[in-house]
Scaffold this motif. Sequence first.
Motif, PDB file in Angstrom:
ATOM      1  N   TYR A 126      55.711 -31.118 -15.911  1.00 27.13           N
ATOM      2  CA  TYR A 126      56.977 -30.379 -15.815  1.00 27.13           C
ATOM      3  C   TYR A 126      58.163 -31.335 -15.727  1.00 27.13           C
ATOM      4  O   TYR A 126      58.088 -32.375 -15.087  1.00 27.13           O
ATOM      5  CB  TYR A 126      56.983 -29.472 -14.581  1.00 27.13           C
ATOM      6  CG  TYR A 126      56.147 -28.232 -14.740  1.00 27.13           C
ATOM      7  CD1 TYR A 126      56.669 -27.090 -15.353  1.00 27.13           C
ATOM      8  CD2 TYR A 126      54.831 -28.189 -14.296  1.00 27.13           C
ATOM      9  CE1 TYR A 126      55.892 -25.947 -15.516  1.00 27.13           C
ATOM     10  CE2 TYR A 126      54.051 -27.048 -14.451  1.00 27.13           C
ATOM     11  CZ  TYR A 126      54.590 -25.931 -15.061  1.00 27.13           C
ATOM     12  OH  TYR A 126      53.826 -24.802 -15.221  1.00 27.13           O
TER      13      TYR A 126
ATOM     14  N   ASP B 277      58.464 -17.796 -14.883  1.00 25.66           N
ATOM     15  CA  ASP B 277      57.029 -17.516 -14.922  1.00 25.66           C
ATOM     16  C   ASP B 277      56.347 -17.637 -13.565  1.00 25.66           C
ATOM     17  O   ASP B 277      55.232 -17.151 -13.388  1.00 25.66           O
ATOM     18  CB  ASP B 277      56.344 -18.472 -15.906  1.00 25.66           C
ATOM     19  CG  ASP B 277      56.884 -18.312 -17.317  1.00 25.66           C
ATOM     20  OD1 ASP B 277      56.869 -17.176 -17.830  1.00 25.66           O
ATOM     21  OD2 ASP B 277      57.328 -19.325 -17.899  1.00 25.66           O
TER      22      ASP B 277
ATOM     23  N   ASP C  48      50.137 -23.687 -14.799  1.00 25.76           N
ATOM     24  CA  ASP C  48      49.778 -24.361 -16.042  1.00 25.76           C
ATOM     25  C   ASP C  48      51.010 -24.378 -16.943  1.00 25.76           C
ATOM     26  O   ASP C  48      51.547 -23.326 -17.285  1.00 25.76           O
ATOM     27  CB  ASP C  48      48.631 -23.581 -16.705  1.00 25.76           C
ATOM     28  CG  ASP C  48      48.222 -24.137 -18.055  1.00 25.76           C
ATOM     29  OD1 ASP C  48      48.963 -24.942 -18.659  1.00 25.76           O
ATOM     30  OD2 ASP C  48      47.139 -23.750 -18.519  1.00 25.76           O
ATOM     31  N   PRO C  49      51.490 -25.573 -17.353  1.00 25.47           N
ATOM     32  CA  PRO C  49      52.700 -25.652 -18.170  1.00 25.47           C
ATOM     33  C   PRO C  49      52.604 -24.898 -19.504  1.00 25.47           C
ATOM     34  O   PRO C  49      53.617 -24.499 -20.052  1.00 25.47           O
ATOM     35  CB  PRO C  49      52.907 -27.143 -18.399  1.00 25.47           C
ATOM     36  CG  PRO C  49      51.750 -27.842 -17.817  1.00 25.47           C
ATOM     37  CD  PRO C  49      50.922 -26.882 -17.056  1.00 25.47           C
ATOM     38  N   GLN C  50      51.378 -24.706 -20.018  1.00 30.22           N
ATOM     39  CA  GLN C  50      51.213 -23.950 -21.264  1.00 30.22           C
ATOM     40  C   GLN C  50      51.445 -22.460 -21.041  1.00 30.22           C
ATOM     41  O   GLN C  50      52.033 -21.784 -21.876  1.00 30.22           O
ATOM     42  CB  GLN C  50      49.791 -24.154 -21.825  1.00 30.22           C
ATOM     43  CG  GLN C  50      49.446 -25.603 -22.117  1.00 30.22           C
ATOM     44  CD  GLN C  50      50.352 -26.234 -23.153  1.00 30.22           C
ATOM     45  OE1 GLN C  50      50.662 -25.624 -24.165  1.00 30.22           O
ATOM     46  NE2 GLN C  50      50.802 -27.447 -22.885  1.00 30.22           N
ATOM     47  N   LYS C  51      50.972 -21.964 -19.905  1.00 27.38           N
ATOM     48  CA  LYS C  51      51.073 -20.529 -19.613  1.00 27.38           C
ATOM     49  C   LYS C  51      52.330 -20.176 -18.816  1.00 27.38           C
ATOM     50  O   LYS C  51      52.814 -19.045 -18.887  1.00 27.38           O
ATOM     51  CB  LYS C  51      49.846 -20.064 -18.822  1.00 27.38           C
ATOM     52  CG  LYS C  51      48.564 -20.155 -19.618  1.00 27.38           C
ATOM     53  CD  LYS C  51      47.387 -19.725 -18.771  1.00 27.38           C
ATOM     54  CE  LYS C  51      46.089 -19.932 -19.533  1.00 27.38           C
ATOM     55  NZ  LYS C  51      44.965 -20.167 -18.658  1.00 27.38           N
ATOM     56  N   GLN C  52      52.815 -21.098 -18.025  1.00 29.51           N
ATOM     57  CA  GLN C  52      54.001 -20.868 -17.189  1.00 29.51           C
ATOM     58  C   GLN C  52      54.999 -22.015 -17.394  1.00 29.51           C
ATOM     59  O   GLN C  52      55.121 -22.900 -16.554  1.00 29.51           O
ATOM     60  CB  GLN C  52      53.607 -20.770 -15.709  1.00 29.51           C
ATOM     61  CG  GLN C  52      52.776 -19.566 -15.387  1.00 29.51           C
ATOM     62  CD  GLN C  52      51.318 -19.923 -15.066  1.00 29.51           C
ATOM     63  OE1 GLN C  52      50.887 -21.060 -15.196  1.00 29.51           O
ATOM     64  NE2 GLN C  52      50.570 -18.941 -14.646  1.00 29.51           N
ATOM     65  N   PRO C  53      55.745 -21.993 -18.514  1.00 25.85           N
ATOM     66  CA  PRO C  53      56.648 -23.100 -18.826  1.00 25.85           C
ATOM     67  C   PRO C  53      57.980 -23.106 -18.068  1.00 25.85           C
ATOM     68  O   PRO C  53      58.732 -24.071 -18.159  1.00 25.85           O
ATOM     69  CB  PRO C  53      56.898 -22.928 -20.327  1.00 25.85           C
ATOM     70  CG  PRO C  53      56.719 -21.472 -20.571  1.00 25.85           C
ATOM     71  CD  PRO C  53      55.652 -21.030 -19.615  1.00 25.85           C
TER      72      PRO C  53
ATOM     73  N   LYS D 283      61.429 -27.807 -21.800  1.00 26.58           N
ATOM     74  CA  LYS D 283      60.280 -27.144 -21.194  1.00 26.58           C
ATOM     75  C   LYS D 283      59.025 -27.983 -21.443  1.00 26.58           C
ATOM     76  O   LYS D 283      58.977 -28.717 -22.417  1.00 26.58           O
ATOM     77  CB  LYS D 283      60.112 -25.744 -21.801  1.00 26.58           C
ATOM     78  CG  LYS D 283      61.099 -24.746 -21.242  1.00 26.58           C
ATOM     79  CD  LYS D 283      60.784 -23.349 -21.718  1.00 26.58           C
ATOM     80  CE  LYS D 283      61.716 -22.337 -21.063  1.00 26.58           C
ATOM     81  NZ  LYS D 283      61.563 -20.999 -21.585  1.00 26.58           N
ATOM     82  N   PRO D 284      58.032 -27.870 -20.586  1.00 18.83           N
ATOM     83  CA  PRO D 284      57.994 -27.033 -19.389  1.00 18.83           C
ATOM     84  C   PRO D 284      58.930 -27.601 -18.332  1.00 18.83           C
ATOM     85  O   PRO D 284      59.072 -28.812 -18.215  1.00 18.83           O
ATOM     86  CB  PRO D 284      56.530 -27.115 -18.953  1.00 18.83           C
ATOM     87  CG  PRO D 284      56.066 -28.444 -19.450  1.00 18.83           C
ATOM     88  CD  PRO D 284      56.804 -28.673 -20.729  1.00 18.83           C
TER      89      PRO D 284
END
Length: 157
Positions: free
Chosen positions: A85, A38, A6-11, A105-106
Motif C-alpha cells: 500500500y 474498501d 489484500d491490495p488486489q481486493k481492497q485497494p 493505488k493500492p
Amino acid sequence: RKKFFDPQKQPFLLLLDGIQDVRNLGAIIRSAYCTGVDGIILCKKNAAPVSASALKASAGLAERIEMYQAPSMPAVLQDLKKAGYHLYVAALSKKANAFTTDYKKPLCLVIGSEGLGVSSAALKAGTVITLPQKSTDVSYNASVAAGILLSLIAHQS
C-alpha cells in the motif's frame, strides 16, 4: 485474528490513528462508505470504540464496511507497507498540498486524532498531504478533513 486486507481486493483503505470522539468516528465511517473505501483500520490505543453512539453517527454504515482492529500503529504501518500500500498521511504542512498530490493505488489514507493529529510513526511512514487552509492556527475537524480527503482521493485515483 482476521486476515489483513489484500491490495488486489481492497485497494482503498482508511487508517484511523487515535480518533477519540465517537461522533467523529461515526461520521468518518459514513464518509468512508460514501466514497467507496474498501476497509477501515482502527488502532485500539487511545481510540474511540465502535459503540452504539458511533454506529448511530455512521447511520448504520459501520455494519456495511470491513474493519480491522490493529494491535498497534507501528505494526499496522509495517503490514500496510509489506502488502504494497501507498500511505498518504493527513497532517499540517506547508509543502504537501492534497489537491496536487498524485494518488497511487493500492493506497491507505491515515487520519489522526482530533487534538494531536497523526502519530510520529505515521508521519514517517508515508507521503504527508495537507488541506490548504486560511491559517495554520486552527485546523479542520478530523471527520471533516477525512470527508474532504476521501472524496478528493476517490475522484482522483
